[in-house]
Design an enzyme around this catalytic site. Structure first.
Site, PDB file in Angstrom:
ATOM      1  N   ARG A 177       0.863  -1.189   0.000  1.00  0.00           N
ATOM      2  CA  ARG A 177       0.000   0.000   0.000  1.00  0.00           C
ATOM      3  C   ARG A 177       0.898   1.236   0.000  1.00  0.00           C
ATOM      4  NH1 ARG A 177       2.313   2.262   3.729  1.00  0.00           N
ATOM      5  NH2 ARG A 177       0.740   3.859   3.592  1.00  0.00           N
TER       6      ARG A 177
ATOM      7  N   ALA B 127       0.832   5.158  -2.273  1.00  0.00           N
ATOM      8  CA  ALA B 127       0.664   5.470  -3.698  1.00  0.00           C
ATOM      9  C   ALA B 127       1.858   5.063  -4.576  1.00  0.00           C
ATOM     10  CB  ALA B 127       0.334   6.957  -3.858  1.00  0.00           C
TER      11      ALA B 127
ATOM     12  N   ARG C 133      -7.625  -0.408  -6.775  1.00  0.00           N
ATOM     13  CA  ARG C 133      -7.792   0.740  -5.875  1.00  0.00           C
ATOM     14  C   ARG C 133      -7.955   2.000  -6.731  1.00  0.00           C
ATOM     15  NH1 ARG C 133      -4.211   1.304  -0.649  1.00  0.00           N
ATOM     16  NH2 ARG C 133      -6.202   2.153   0.098  1.00  0.00           N
TER      17      ARG C 133
ATOM     18  N   GLN D 299      -1.918   2.703   9.868  1.00  0.00           N
ATOM     19  CA  GLN D 299      -0.640   2.760   9.145  1.00  0.00           C
ATOM     20  C   GLN D 299       0.419   3.535   9.937  1.00  0.00           C
ATOM     21  OE1 GLN D 299      -3.616   3.368   7.757  1.00  0.00           O
ATOM     22  NE2 GLN D 299      -3.720   2.707   5.636  1.00  0.00           N
TER      23      GLN D 299
ATOM     24  N   ASP E 147      -2.059  10.848  -2.414  1.00  0.00           N
ATOM     25  CA  ASP E 147      -2.465   9.766  -3.325  1.00  0.00           C
ATOM     26  C   ASP E 147      -2.849  10.278  -4.704  1.00  0.00           C
ATOM     27  OD1 ASP E 147      -3.058   8.689  -0.429  1.00  0.00           O
ATOM     28  OD2 ASP E 147      -2.724   7.000  -1.781  1.00  0.00           O
TER      29      ASP E 147
HETATM   30  O1  MRU Z   1      -4.574   3.224   2.112  1.00  0.00           O
HETATM   31  P1  MRU Z   1      -3.097   3.465   1.996  1.00  0.00           P
HETATM   32  O2  MRU Z   1      -2.338   2.945   3.164  1.00  0.00           O
HETATM   33  O3  MRU Z   1      -2.551   2.994   0.681  1.00  0.00           O
HETATM   34  O4  MRU Z   1      -2.972   5.043   2.022  1.00  0.00           O
HETATM   35  C1  MRU Z   1      -1.694   5.596   1.895  1.00  0.00           C
HETATM   36  C2  MRU Z   1      -1.659   7.069   2.051  1.00  0.00           C
HETATM   37  O5  MRU Z   1      -2.661   7.726   2.182  1.00  0.00           O
HETATM   38  C3  MRU Z   1      -0.301   7.705   1.937  1.00  0.00           C
HETATM   39  O6  MRU Z   1      -0.224   8.843   2.740  1.00  0.00           O
HETATM   40  C4  MRU Z   1      -0.067   8.099   0.469  1.00  0.00           C
HETATM   41  O7  MRU Z   1      -0.258   7.003  -0.356  1.00  0.00           O
HETATM   42  C5  MRU Z   1       1.282   8.655   0.256  1.00  0.00           C
HETATM   43  S1  MRU Z   1       2.513   7.397   0.313  1.00  0.00           S
HETATM   44  C6  MRU Z   1       4.009   8.051  -0.061  1.00  0.00           C
END
Ligand code: MRU
Length: 348
Positions: free
Chosen positions: A73, A75, A107, A201, A242
């Site tokens: 997970r 971005a 996603r 996270q 994202d």
């Molecule tokens: O649902 P996730 O864990 O994939 O969400 C991730 C985020 O919101 C991060 O802050 C974003 O992807 C930036 S990662 C460098």
């Protein structure tokens, strides 16, 4: 999907894969993803911080499953994983266009996923292109971190939300890359780590990364950010993204918008750190960003234990959108931009 715990894939203590062609060197955090000839190796982030397990995906459905279940997970990480998914389809002699569609459908919010998939699809050699994306990710994040570090003074108390670290990328991290670069430049930094409900996270991943990096950190419940700012204990906020729309509106993990509103109220700078691949010129503004709705069970069940009564309705929006006017500056590999139009113009 094959899993290996420790020996054979990663040594369990930050080692490198034996067969790695693209490993990040001298890094206390092992690479999030690696191409291994006929499969992709990835850290299964669902198991952290308890276990550092490197899993393997050998088929496109396995890659899709890893993305959909948050084993991979963040971005930039899902962008590279999507490209590796196309590479796997190519190696296996499968329909790469169909694979790309399935991967993108996993996603909807992070634009990096479609970006990575499309780059691999457009290349003559999808394997080489996917490996290039992975390599470039680390270089991009180091550049971004270097630019952003200038915004982090010695002794800074920095709040971050979610995980925008090495695990969310192939390596180094974006928001955590900024913090890490300041730390590597010899500055004392203290990080307030938002736990980041519902999937935690921050508590599970950001706290783990910062410990490994030796960066001073304190974990807080998301609801504490207001109190911290009111008592003047936050000097700046830095988060990842994202998808950044053409006007600078920024989608990131649910809860980010609230932090931005608080930062604005308290006069605390609010920075977004993201590679140019997170900028989506085709999306005019935040209202046009599709926000992923995930299984409500993620809200009702924490670490396998039900915390809400059976039958209660729950909603689980995975992201929210911070309006551009609440962002002090965007940090990309091209520099620090106080006007989003400049970040858009400078993107590579
Ligand atoms: O649902 P996730 O864990 O994939 O969400 C991730 C985020 O919101 C991060 O802050 C974003 O992807 C930036 S990662 C460098």
């Amino acid at each position: 999907m094959t899993r290996s715990r420790g020996a054979g894939a990663v040594d369990g203590e930050g080692g490198r894969t034996k067969e790695s062609e693209h490993a990040v060197t001298d890094d206390p955090i092992p690479p999030t993803l690696e191409w291994a000839g006929d499969r992709v190796r990835y850290i299964d982030q669902r198991l952290l911080p308890g276990e550092l397990v490197v899993a393997e995906a050998r088929t496109v459905p396995e890659v899709c499953d890893a993305i959909a279940t948050l084993a991979v997970r963040g971005a930039p990480a899902i962008g590279a994983m999507g490209a590796f998914g196309v590479a796997l389809a190519a190696v296996r002699g499968e329909d790469t266009a169909a694979a790309g569609e399935a991967l993108i459908a996993t996603r909807p919010t992070a634009v990096n996923l479609a970006w990575g998939v499309q780059r691999a699809l457009a290349a003559d050699d999808p394997v080489a292109e996917a490996c290039r994306i992975a390599e470039q990710d680390v270089a991009t994040n180091r550049a971004l971190g270097g630019h952003g570090a200038a915004l982090v003074p010695d002794g800074a108390r920095v709040l971050t939300h979610c995980n925008a670290g090495a695990l969310a990328c192939v390596g180094y991290g974006t928001a955590l890359g900024v913090i890490r670069a300041a730390h590597e430049a010899g500055r004392a930094v203290h990080v307030w780590v938002d736990e980041t409900r519902p999937v935690l996270q921050g508590a599970r991943l950001t706290a783990w990364e910062l410990q490994r990096l030796g960066i001073d950190a304190t974990l807080v419940a998301d609801v504490m950010a207001a109190s911290l700012m009111a008592s003047d204990e936050v000097d700046l906020v830095v988060v990842g993204a994202d998808r950044i729309a053409a006007n600078g509106d920024t989608a990131n993990k649910i809860g980010t918008y609230g932090v931005a509103v608080l930062a604005h109220h308290h006069g605390v700078p609010f920075y977004v750190a993201a590679p140019s691949s997170t900028i989506d010129p085709a999306t005019p503004n935040g209202g046009a960003i599709l926000v992923e709705r995930r299984d409500p069970e993620e809200v009702c069940v924490v670490a396998g234990r039900r915390i809400a009564p059976e039958g209660i309705r729950a909603e689980n929006r995975a992201f929210d959108v911070t309006p551009a006017e609440l962002v002090t500056a965007w940090i990309t590999e091209a520099g620090v931009f106080h006007r989003f139009a400049d970040a858009l113009a400078a993107r590579s």
